[in-house]
Motif scaffolding. Structure first.
Motif, PDB file in Angstrom:
ATOM      1  N   GLY A 256     -10.098   8.876  -7.055  1.00  0.00           N
ATOM      2  CA  GLY A 256      -9.745   9.805  -6.200  1.00  0.00           C
ATOM      3  C   GLY A 256      -8.239  10.105  -6.328  1.00  0.00           C
ATOM      4  O   GLY A 256      -7.244   9.182  -6.907  1.00  0.00           O
ATOM      5  N   SER A 257      -7.847  11.176  -5.362  1.00  0.00           N
ATOM      6  CA  SER A 257      -6.312  11.433  -5.426  1.00  0.00           C
ATOM      7  C   SER A 257      -5.476  10.446  -4.612  1.00  0.00           C
ATOM      8  O   SER A 257      -4.324  10.538  -4.631  1.00  0.00           O
ATOM      9  N   GLN A 258      -6.252   9.804  -3.785  1.00  0.00           N
ATOM     10  CA  GLN A 258      -5.337   8.808  -2.862  1.00  0.00           C
ATOM     11  C   GLN A 258      -5.215   7.505  -3.592  1.00  0.00           C
ATOM     12  O   GLN A 258      -5.991   6.578  -3.626  1.00  0.00           O
ATOM     13  N   ILE A 259      -3.879   7.514  -4.136  1.00  0.00           N
ATOM     14  CA  ILE A 259      -3.455   6.120  -4.944  1.00  0.00           C
ATOM     15  C   ILE A 259      -2.292   5.593  -4.049  1.00  0.00           C
ATOM     16  O   ILE A 259      -1.515   6.106  -4.017  1.00  0.00           O
ATOM     17  N   ASP A 260      -2.511   4.334  -3.981  1.00  0.00           N
ATOM     18  CA  ASP A 260      -1.318   3.492  -3.349  1.00  0.00           C
ATOM     19  C   ASP A 260      -1.221   2.351  -3.933  1.00  0.00           C
ATOM     20  O   ASP A 260      -2.010   1.453  -4.301  1.00  0.00           O
ATOM     21  N   ALA A 261       0.260   2.270  -4.386  1.00  0.00           N
ATOM     22  CA  ALA A 261       0.936   0.833  -4.784  1.00  0.00           C
ATOM     23  C   ALA A 261       2.040   0.364  -4.361  1.00  0.00           C
ATOM     24  O   ALA A 261       3.000   1.340  -4.291  1.00  0.00           O
ATOM     25  N   ARG A 262       1.978  -0.621  -3.673  1.00  0.00           N
ATOM     26  CA  ARG A 262       2.876  -1.312  -2.743  1.00  0.00           C
ATOM     27  C   ARG A 262       3.267  -2.509  -3.343  1.00  0.00           C
ATOM     28  O   ARG A 262       2.695  -3.265  -3.812  1.00  0.00           O
ATOM     29  N   GLN A 263       4.750  -2.675  -3.480  1.00  0.00           N
ATOM     30  CA  GLN A 263       5.227  -3.859  -4.082  1.00  0.00           C
ATOM     31  C   GLN A 263       5.093  -5.080  -3.054  1.00  0.00           C
ATOM     32  O   GLN A 263       5.482  -4.716  -1.845  1.00  0.00           O
ATOM     33  N   LEU A 264       4.838  -6.269  -3.442  1.00  0.00           N
ATOM     34  CA  LEU A 264       4.548  -7.477  -2.745  1.00  0.00           C
ATOM     35  C   LEU A 264       5.743  -8.147  -2.876  1.00  0.00           C
ATOM     36  O   LEU A 264       6.543  -8.406  -4.000  1.00  0.00           O
ATOM     37  N   ARG A 265       6.639  -8.419  -1.791  1.00  0.00           N
ATOM     38  CA  ARG A 265       7.803  -9.153  -1.790  1.00  0.00           C
ATOM     39  C   ARG A 265       8.072 -10.466  -1.229  1.00  0.00           C
ATOM     40  O   ARG A 265       7.491 -10.545  -0.101  1.00  0.00           O
ATOM     41  N   ALA A 266       8.783 -11.189  -1.431  1.00  0.00           N
ATOM     42  CA  ALA A 266       8.848 -12.513  -1.047  1.00  0.00           C
ATOM     43  C   ALA A 266      10.013 -12.634   0.033  1.00  0.00           C
ATOM     44  O   ALA A 266      10.283 -13.540   0.744  1.00  0.00           O
ATOM     45  N   ASP A 267      10.805 -11.444  -0.031  1.00  0.00           N
ATOM     46  CA  ASP A 267      12.032 -11.420   1.030  1.00  0.00           C
ATOM     47  C   ASP A 267      11.614 -10.716   2.061  1.00  0.00           C
ATOM     48  O   ASP A 267      12.685 -10.651   2.986  1.00  0.00           O
ATOM     49  N   GLY A 268      10.549 -10.551   2.503  1.00  0.00           N
ATOM     50  CA  GLY A 268      10.168  -9.968   3.834  1.00  0.00           C
ATOM     51  C   GLY A 268      10.391  -8.149   3.788  1.00  0.00           C
ATOM     52  O   GLY A 268       9.773  -7.666   4.882  1.00  0.00           O
ATOM     53  N   ASP A 269      10.666  -7.800   2.768  1.00  0.00           N
ATOM     54  CA  ASP A 269      10.950  -6.193   2.724  1.00  0.00           C
ATOM     55  C   ASP A 269       9.681  -5.621   1.992  1.00  0.00           C
ATOM     56  O   ASP A 269       9.688  -5.258   0.932  1.00  0.00           O
ATOM     57  N   GLY A 270       8.690  -5.418   2.820  1.00  0.00           N
ATOM     58  CA  GLY A 270       7.385  -4.941   2.319  1.00  0.00           C
ATOM     59  C   GLY A 270       6.264  -5.801   2.621  1.00  0.00           C
ATOM     60  O   GLY A 270       6.458  -6.740   3.421  1.00  0.00           O
TER      61      GLY A 270
END
Length: 342
Positions: free
Chosen positions: A177-191
């Motif tokens: 589908g058109s709804q594609i989400d890719a979020r970076q996982l971070r160890a520094d708390g920013d995300g």
């Protein structure tokens, strides 16, 4: 491994037709247009999350149940092609030969499938880039989170699967589908952090198709089983579509009747690549070793068994007979309703 390039990826099923949804207004329209079946194209109601209409088609006759079922049946293949294409995109962007990607890096993932309110599966996955030897090996210098994000988003939009040609259906082209989400996982708390993602994923791992209202926890063996299943009309229509398509020889390899209870979806709820973490075989071996050798006080292990008997106790026999009568009555009622509708 917390410093490795990692993404929390969500891939959805495409639209098979408008459905009722939550929000200020479901589907507001300025005109009063109707579909070819005479039903309104809009809905001005405000649905809360518990409203049984949420996820149901605006017009069941317009809804593409065939595409929905066939997309489910090919979702695992679509995921496989997505993973292969991500590797290829990474290799191309790094300037290395695609066939030699495994000599430079390894793509690992853990994936969870979730049924949405519209009874369509979408995928949550943690995707990680390691060195060629897996989790113990650092990724190459070019293996950044930004490059991984670009590869994931590009591959999700370009991969496709074609269904076998059917004289009754034709050939369908299936995509994400058109709804594609890719979020970076971070160890520094920013995300998003690991604990939040783990809790989010665990919520769906512990839910079956029956708990989400998108199927049953047991297989359906006859058409009558579909008629008496405790599901919504939308889900029942998907089950019936599985049954009808499952009778076509060109779709026999998909085993749609076998998987009618999961609406054609044949994949596991939780899957992972071999190198993402320890293997299930290793966990079973460790558990067997612990049980066989652990010295636990006040524990008695019974290894001698004797046959006591089989069948119901007198009380259980009465309960079983009552259940059988209820099932027979339900089947008779369903049969009468079908005859009346004809």
């Amino acid at each position: 491994m917390r410093t490795r390039p990692r993404l929390f990826v969500t891939l959805t099923a495409p639209s098979f037709g408008p459905v009722h949804r939550t929000g200020e207004q479901c589907r507001p329209r300025r005109d009063r247009g109707t579909c070819d079946h005479g039903r309104s194209l809009g809905c001005g109601a405000v649905h809360d999350a518990a409203d049984p209409l949420v996820g149901q088609p605006i017009c069941p006759d317009c809804y593409d149940y065939t595409a929905h079922v066939l997309w489910h049946a090919h979702a695992s293949k679509l995921w496989d092609r997505f993973v292969i294409d991500v590797r290829r995109r990474l290799a191309t962007s790094a300037g290395i030969v695609q066939s030699r990607f495994a000599q430079h890096a390894r793509l690992s993932f853990a994936r969870v499938a979730e049924y949405q309110k519209r009874a369509a599966v979408h995928v949550h996955a943690v995707v990680r880039l390691d060195g060629p030897d897996g989790p113990a090996d650092d990724p190459p210098a070019w293996g950044t989170a930004d490059r991984l994000t670009d590869a994931v988003q590009t591959s999700a939009r370009r991969v496709l699967v074609r269904t076998p040609y059917s004289p009754a259906v034709g050939e369908l082209v299936l995509r994400w589908g058109s709804q594609i989400d890719a979020r970076q996982l971070r160890a520094d708390g920013d995300g998003p952090d690991d604990d939040a993602v783990a809790a989010y994923v665990a919520k769906y791992v512990t839910k079956g198709a029956d708990e989400t209202g998108a199927g049953t926890d047991h297989k359906l063996t006859t058409w009558a089983d579909i008629d008496t299943a405790p599901v919504s009309g939308h889900v029942r229509a998907l089950m019936r579509t599985c049954w009808r398509l499952g009778g076509l020889p060109e779709y026999a390899p998909l085993h749609l009747r076998t998987w009618a209870h999961t609406l054609g979806y044949r994949g596991h709820i939780l899957t992972k690549s071999r190198a993402y973490s320890t293997t299930y075989a290793a966990l079973r071996a460790e558990r067997a070793h612990h049980v066989g050798h652990a010295d636990i006080l006040d524990t008695v292990t019974e290894r001698n068994w004797r046959y006591v008997g089989s069948g119901h106790t007198p009380g259980a026999a009465l309960i079983a007979a009552g259940v059988a009568e209820d099932l027979a009555a339900s089947s008779e009622i369903a049969r009468d309703e079908r005859e009346v509708s004809r």
